[in-house]
Design an enzyme around this catalytic site. Structure first.
Site, PDB file in Angstrom:
ATOM      1  N   CYS A 187       0.820  -1.114  -0.081  1.00 24.25           N
ATOM      2  CA  CYS A 187      -0.142  -0.051  -0.200  1.00 24.25           C
ATOM      3  C   CYS A 187       0.892   1.296  -0.103  1.00 24.25           C
ATOM      4  O   CYS A 187       1.869   1.443   0.710  1.00 24.25           O
ATOM      5  CB  CYS A 187      -0.857  -0.027   1.315  1.00 24.25           C
TER       6      CYS A 187
ATOM      7  N   CYS B 126       0.413   3.166   3.686  1.00 22.48           N
ATOM      8  CA  CYS B 126       1.024   2.541   4.854  1.00 22.48           C
ATOM      9  C   CYS B 126       1.883   1.629   4.644  1.00 22.48           C
ATOM     10  O   CYS B 126       2.559   1.167   5.874  1.00 22.48           O
ATOM     11  CB  CYS B 126      -0.283   2.249   5.635  1.00 22.48           C
TER      12      CYS B 126
ATOM     13  N   CYS C 291      -7.222  -1.039   1.494  1.00 23.87           N
ATOM     14  CA  CYS C 291      -6.106  -1.706   2.180  1.00 23.87           C
ATOM     15  C   CYS C 291      -6.932  -1.757   3.620  1.00 23.87           C
ATOM     16  O   CYS C 291      -7.511  -1.032   4.314  1.00 23.87           O
ATOM     17  CB  CYS C 291      -5.022  -0.751   2.355  1.00 23.87           C
TER      18      CYS C 291
ATOM     19  N   CYS D  72      -5.058   1.032   6.440  1.00 20.26           N
ATOM     20  CA  CYS D  72      -5.352   2.297   6.332  1.00 20.26           C
ATOM     21  C   CYS D  72      -6.701   2.812   5.612  1.00 20.26           C
ATOM     22  O   CYS D  72      -7.101   3.824   5.652  1.00 20.26           O
ATOM     23  CB  CYS D  72      -3.892   3.029   5.925  1.00 20.26           C
TER      24      CYS D  72
ATOM     25  N   CYS E 142      -8.221  -5.238  -9.674  1.00 23.44           N
ATOM     26  CA  CYS E 142      -7.983  -4.511 -10.939  1.00 23.44           C
ATOM     27  C   CYS E 142      -7.404  -3.155  -9.717  1.00 23.44           C
ATOM     28  O   CYS E 142      -8.432  -2.625  -9.203  1.00 23.44           O
ATOM     29  CB  CYS E 142      -8.956  -4.068 -11.461  1.00 23.44           C
TER      30      CYS E 142
END
Length: 133
Positions: free
Chosen positions: A49, A52, A97, A100, A120
């Protein structure tokens, strides 16, 4: 969204992220197809991510879906949350995510691999740790 391990104010996110990362991760934007740096990227490693740095996808799950965005057939267990998305006149499943709440993209049940799943993902929403470095 709330109830994530990493919670920041919008001001803190704006300071941490680039304008494009903020638009995609925090405002649920989408990058133009075929423009993301990870669309045709097939090095060995881990996609994380951009908000984070939580690990999200292993390179072994990535495939070319010919859709214009990086595609994966599975996420690392527990790293992605699924949110019903009824925007833009469609019903889709948004992926965020789990650490976060950053918007990653959407997941579809049209993948060509055994899982039948296609995550995707916006390139802007992830970073990459190369296994060979």
């Amino acid at each position: 969204m709330s109830n994530f391990n990493v919670e920041k104010s919008e001001g803190e996110w704006r300071e941490l992220l680039t304008d494009e990362e903020y638009r995609i991760l925090r405002q649920k934007g989408t990058e133009m197809p075929h423009t993301g740096k990870y669309n045709m990227h097939f090095d060995e490693g881990i996609y994380k991510c951009a908000g984070c740095q939580q690990q999200l996808f292993e390179s072994s799950s990535k495939f070319d879906a010919h859709c214009g965005w990086p595609s994966f057939d599975e996420s690392i267990k527990g790293t992605v949350k699924y949110v019903l998305d009824k925007t833009q006149g469609m019903t889709r499943t948004e992926i965020v995510c789990s650490n976060c709440g950053g918007h990653l993209g959407h997941v579809f049940n049209d993948g060509p691999t055994e899982t039948g799943t296609r995550y995707c993902v916006n390139s802007v929403s992830v970073t990459f740790d190369d296994a060979n470095k």
